[in-house]
Design a protein around this motif. Structure first.
Motif, PDB file in Angstrom:
ATOM      1  N   ALA A  22       0.822  -1.207   0.000  1.00 20.70           N
ATOM      2  CA  ALA A  22       0.000   0.000   0.000  1.00 20.70           C
ATOM      3  C   ALA A  22       0.860   1.262   0.000  1.00 20.70           C
ATOM      4  CB  ALA A  22      -0.926  -0.003   1.216  1.00 20.70           C
ATOM      5  N   PHE A  23       1.894   1.285   0.837  1.00 18.40           N
ATOM      6  CA  PHE A  23       2.746   2.473   0.935  1.00 18.40           C
ATOM      7  C   PHE A  23       3.607   2.639  -0.317  1.00 18.40           C
ATOM      8  CE2 PHE A  23       1.311   2.630   5.204  1.00 18.40           C
ATOM      9  CZ  PHE A  23       1.566   3.907   5.670  1.00 18.40           C
ATOM     10  N   GLU A  24       4.137   1.546  -0.845  1.00 18.78           N
ATOM     11  CA  GLU A  24       4.939   1.630  -2.062  1.00 18.78           C
ATOM     12  C   GLU A  24       4.120   2.172  -3.232  1.00 18.78           C
ATOM     13  OE1 GLU A  24       6.819  -2.049  -2.996  1.00 18.78           O
ATOM     14  OE2 GLU A  24       8.543  -1.643  -1.687  1.00 18.78           O
ATOM     15  N   ALA A  25       2.866   1.769  -3.325  1.00 11.14           N
ATOM     16  CA  ALA A  25       2.004   2.224  -4.420  1.00 11.14           C
ATOM     17  C   ALA A  25       1.788   3.730  -4.373  1.00 11.14           C
ATOM     18  CB  ALA A  25       0.660   1.495  -4.364  1.00 11.14           C
ATOM     19  N   GLN A  26       1.916   4.325  -3.190  1.00  9.26           N
ATOM     20  CA  GLN A  26       1.759   5.774  -3.048  1.00  9.26           C
ATOM     21  C   GLN A  26       3.099   6.512  -3.009  1.00  9.26           C
ATOM     22  OE1 GLN A  26      -1.284   7.281  -3.165  1.00  9.26           O
ATOM     23  NE2 GLN A  26      -1.948   5.188  -3.616  1.00  9.26           N
ATOM     24  N   GLY A  27       4.181   5.764  -3.238  1.00  9.64           N
ATOM     25  CA  GLY A  27       5.500   6.379  -3.231  1.00  9.64           C
ATOM     26  C   GLY A  27       5.956   6.817  -1.854  1.00  9.64           C
ATOM     27  N   LEU A  28       5.450   6.158  -0.826  1.00 11.85           N
ATOM     28  CA  LEU A  28       5.782   6.512   0.544  1.00 11.85           C
ATOM     29  C   LEU A  28       6.646   5.435   1.190  1.00 11.85           C
ATOM     30  CD1 LEU A  28       2.251   7.695   1.751  1.00 11.85           C
ATOM     31  CD2 LEU A  28       4.167   9.140   1.045  1.00 11.85           C
ATOM     32  N   LYS A  29       7.444   5.840   2.162  1.00 11.57           N
ATOM     33  CA  LYS A  29       8.252   4.884   2.902  1.00 11.57           C
ATOM     34  C   LYS A  29       7.361   4.066   3.818  1.00 11.57           C
ATOM     35  CE  LYS A  29      12.072   4.496   6.183  1.00 11.57           C
ATOM     36  NZ  LYS A  29      13.043   5.237   7.046  1.00 11.57           N
ATOM     37  N   THR A  30       7.540   2.751   3.793  1.00 14.43           N
ATOM     38  CA  THR A  30       6.737   1.872   4.649  1.00 14.43           C
ATOM     39  C   THR A  30       7.170   2.022   6.107  1.00 14.43           C
ATOM     40  OG1 THR A  30       6.555   0.268   2.848  1.00 14.43           O
ATOM     41  CG2 THR A  30       6.033  -0.510   5.059  1.00 14.43           C
ATOM     42  N   PRO A  31       6.228   2.195   7.021  1.00 19.61           N
ATOM     43  CA  PRO A  31       6.594   2.245   8.444  1.00 19.61           C
ATOM     44  C   PRO A  31       7.289   0.960   8.874  1.00 19.61           C
ATOM     45  CG  PRO A  31       4.332   2.987   8.100  1.00 19.61           C
ATOM     46  CD  PRO A  31       4.789   2.399   6.794  1.00 19.61           C
TER      47      PRO A  31
ATOM     48  N   LEU B  86      -8.952   0.339   9.685  1.00 19.03           N
ATOM     49  CA  LEU B  86      -7.904   0.776   8.762  1.00 19.03           C
ATOM     50  C   LEU B  86      -7.791   2.288   8.649  1.00 19.03           C
ATOM     51  CD1 LEU B  86      -8.063  -1.810   5.841  1.00 19.03           C
ATOM     52  CD2 LEU B  86      -6.127  -1.362   7.365  1.00 19.03           C
ATOM     53  N   ASP B  87      -8.909   3.004   8.676  1.00 19.30           N
ATOM     54  CA  ASP B  87      -8.813   4.460   8.547  1.00 19.30           C
ATOM     55  C   ASP B  87      -8.082   5.071   9.733  1.00 19.30           C
ATOM     56  OD1 ASP B  87     -10.916   3.754  10.227  1.00 19.30           O
ATOM     57  OD2 ASP B  87     -12.178   5.455   9.628  1.00 19.30           O
ATOM     58  N   VAL B  88      -8.331   4.537  10.925  1.00 17.42           N
ATOM     59  CA  VAL B  88      -7.645   5.016  12.121  1.00 17.42           C
ATOM     60  C   VAL B  88      -6.180   4.578  12.092  1.00 17.42           C
ATOM     61  CG1 VAL B  88      -7.587   4.915  14.645  1.00 17.42           C
ATOM     62  CG2 VAL B  88      -9.777   4.997  13.433  1.00 17.42           C
ATOM     63  N   ALA B  89      -5.938   3.354  11.635  1.00 20.27           N
ATOM     64  CA  ALA B  89      -4.571   2.845  11.548  1.00 20.27           C
ATOM     65  C   ALA B  89      -3.722   3.700  10.615  1.00 20.27           C
ATOM     66  CB  ALA B  89      -4.581   1.397  11.068  1.00 20.27           C
ATOM     67  N   MET B  90      -4.266   4.056   9.450  1.00 25.36           N
ATOM     68  CA  MET B  90      -3.498   4.854   8.488  1.00 25.36           C
ATOM     69  C   MET B  90      -3.238   6.261   9.009  1.00 25.36           C
ATOM     70  SD  MET B  90      -2.670   2.788   6.208  1.00 25.36           S
ATOM     71  CE  MET B  90      -3.145   1.313   5.258  1.00 25.36           C
ATOM     72  N   LEU B  91      -4.163   6.798   9.783  1.00 26.38           N
ATOM     73  CA  LEU B  91      -3.933   8.114  10.373  1.00 26.38           C
ATOM     74  C   LEU B  91      -2.752   8.067  11.329  1.00 26.38           C
ATOM     75  CD1 LEU B  91      -4.868  11.031  10.677  1.00 26.38           C
ATOM     76  CD2 LEU B  91      -6.451  10.267  12.469  1.00 26.38           C
ATOM     77  N   LYS B  92      -2.602   6.961  12.052  1.00 25.76           N
ATOM     78  CA  LYS B  92      -1.466   6.806  12.958  1.00 25.76           C
ATOM     79  C   LYS B  92      -0.163   6.571  12.197  1.00 25.76           C
ATOM     80  CE  LYS B  92      -3.656   5.143  17.218  1.00 25.76           C
ATOM     81  NZ  LYS B  92      -2.927   6.053  18.132  1.00 25.76           N
ATOM     82  N   LEU B  93      -0.245   5.777  11.109  1.00 29.43           N
ATOM     83  CA  LEU B  93       0.970   5.412  10.370  1.00 29.43           C
ATOM     84  C   LEU B  93       1.430   6.502   9.410  1.00 29.43           C
ATOM     85  CD1 LEU B  93       0.223   1.671   9.519  1.00 29.43           C
ATOM     86  CD2 LEU B  93       1.795   2.552  11.255  1.00 29.43           C
ATOM     87  N   ALA B  94       0.486   7.290   8.896  1.00 27.85           N
ATOM     88  CA  ALA B  94       0.831   8.338   7.926  1.00 27.85           C
ATOM     89  C   ALA B  94       0.128   9.640   8.286  1.00 27.85           C
ATOM     90  CB  ALA B  94       0.446   7.890   6.521  1.00 27.85           C
ATOM     91  N   PRO B  95       0.451  10.214   9.446  1.00 25.97           N
ATOM     92  CA  PRO B  95      -0.267  11.408   9.909  1.00 25.97           C
ATOM     93  C   PRO B  95      -0.068  12.626   9.017  1.00 25.97           C
ATOM     94  CG  PRO B  95       1.656  10.978  11.294  1.00 25.97           C
ATOM     95  CD  PRO B  95       1.493   9.790  10.398  1.00 25.97           C
ATOM     96  N   GLN B  96       1.059  12.666   8.259  1.00 20.91           N
ATOM     97  CA  GLN B  96       1.314  13.818   7.406  1.00 20.91           C
ATOM     98  C   GLN B  96       0.588  13.721   6.065  1.00 20.91           C
ATOM     99  OE1 GLN B  96       3.935  12.000   8.737  1.00 20.91           O
ATOM    100  NE2 GLN B  96       4.353  13.352  10.466  1.00 20.91           N
TER     101      GLN B  96
ATOM    102  N   VAL C 157      -4.879  10.619   0.200  1.00 22.66           N
ATOM    103  CA  VAL C 157      -3.776   9.648   0.177  1.00 22.66           C
ATOM    104  C   VAL C 157      -4.039   8.534   1.191  1.00 22.66           C
ATOM    105  CG1 VAL C 157      -1.313   9.300   0.643  1.00 22.66           C
ATOM    106  CG2 VAL C 157      -2.077  11.292  -0.646  1.00 22.66           C
ATOM    107  N   ARG C 158      -4.526   8.890   2.362  1.00 20.12           N
ATOM    108  CA  ARG C 158      -4.819   7.859   3.357  1.00 20.12           C
ATOM    109  C   ARG C 158      -5.941   6.937   2.869  1.00 20.12           C
ATOM    110  NH1 ARG C 158      -4.281  12.132   7.069  1.00 20.12           N
ATOM    111  NH2 ARG C 158      -6.537  12.140   7.472  1.00 20.12           N
ATOM    112  N   ALA C 159      -6.903   7.487   2.170  1.00 26.21           N
ATOM    113  CA  ALA C 159      -7.957   6.644   1.603  1.00 26.21           C
ATOM    114  C   ALA C 159      -7.378   5.672   0.585  1.00 26.21           C
ATOM    115  CB  ALA C 159      -9.038   7.510   0.954  1.00 26.21           C
ATOM    116  N   GLU C 160      -6.413   6.126  -0.214  1.00 31.39           N
ATOM    117  CA  GLU C 160      -5.750   5.244  -1.171  1.00 31.39           C
ATOM    118  C   GLU C 160      -4.923   4.184  -0.463  1.00 31.39           C
ATOM    119  OE1 GLU C 160      -5.933   4.931  -4.463  1.00 31.39           O
ATOM    120  OE2 GLU C 160      -7.545   6.419  -4.448  1.00 31.39           O
TER     121      GLU C 160
END
Length: 225
Positions: free
Chosen positions: A28-37, A50-60, A65-68
């Motif tokens: 999921a993170f690679e597909a968005q060009g982001l570094k995986t936690p 998952l929506d809460v999890a992504m907010l914690k993992l990718a707060p910026q 993007v979090r929906a993706e």
């Protein structure tokens, strides 16, 4: 006969799905060009919706993007499961099936599930492990606020007609135990999952393997000294 309800978390409690969780987050993170936690951060959010999890993992990251990330995780997870099968991708922990069989055979016990999984994900897992008919109530992320909100437990109690004093929540994370405490039910923590045992501060009891489950439940239900 006093009827009782035992509610299980899934990931980290009944099944060891960390390989799929870590791999799906990476996809999921690679597909968005982001570094995986890192691994610790990812396993730390297991149990959250998952929506809460992504907010914690990718707060910026922005909302879009979090929906993706959520959709990418779901997509990768299902692809991995279809590629190798449920029993391989999310194996039951040693002793889990035997424990479920023991509890299911009792006339005084009802079984339930409260999980951060989607309904589709839970249905696939139950089907893959041949657990159809085991759980009288299934509470999933689609229908509730994320753990540790007590909504899942309240719904499980309502569906089964049980009182909070006659229910135990079994789980491996602080979210499970905090959810149980918020709902007024006993929390039974397991030490083999994704949160360290020291984090399960709200648990009323802990077990280190499934062979100890029955006795611990008896004590929480007030059936044994």
């Amino acid at each position: 006969m006093r009827l009782k309800l035992v509610i299980f978390d899934v990931d980290g409690t009944l099944v060891d799905s960390q390989a799929d969780i870590l791999g799906s987050m990476n996809g999921a993170f690679e597909a968005q060009g982001l570094k995986t936690p890192d691994r610790e951060a990812i396993l730390g959010i297991v149990g959250l919706s998952l929506d809460v999890a992504m907010l914690k993992l990718a707060p910026q990251a922005g909302t879009a993007v979090r929906a993706e990330l959520v959709e990418g995780y779901k997509r990768t997870y299902m692809q991995r499961r279809e590629a190798v099968g449920t029993k391989e991708s999310s194996p039951l922990y040693p002793g889990a099936r035997a424990a479920l069989d023991r509890l299911r055979a009792r006339d005084d016990i009802l079984l339930g599930v409260a999980t951060g999984k989607s309904r589709r994900g839970l249905d696939k897992l139950i089907e893959g492990h041949g657990l159809d008919g085991y759980f009288q109530t299934r509470q999933v992320a689609d229908d509730h606020p994320s753990k540790p909100h007590p909504s899942m437990i309240f719904a499980a109690l309502s569906e089964t007609g049980m009182e909070h004093v006659d229910a135990v929540m079994v789980g491996d994370t602080s979210y499970d135990m905090d959810m149980a405490q918020a709902a007024g039910v006993a929390g039974l923590g397991v030490s083999w999952g994704y949160h360290p045992a020291s984090a399960l501060k709200s648990a009323r009891a802990m077990v280190d393997d499934f062979s100890a489950l029955d006795e611990a439940l008896g004590q929480l239900f007030g059936e044994t000294a």
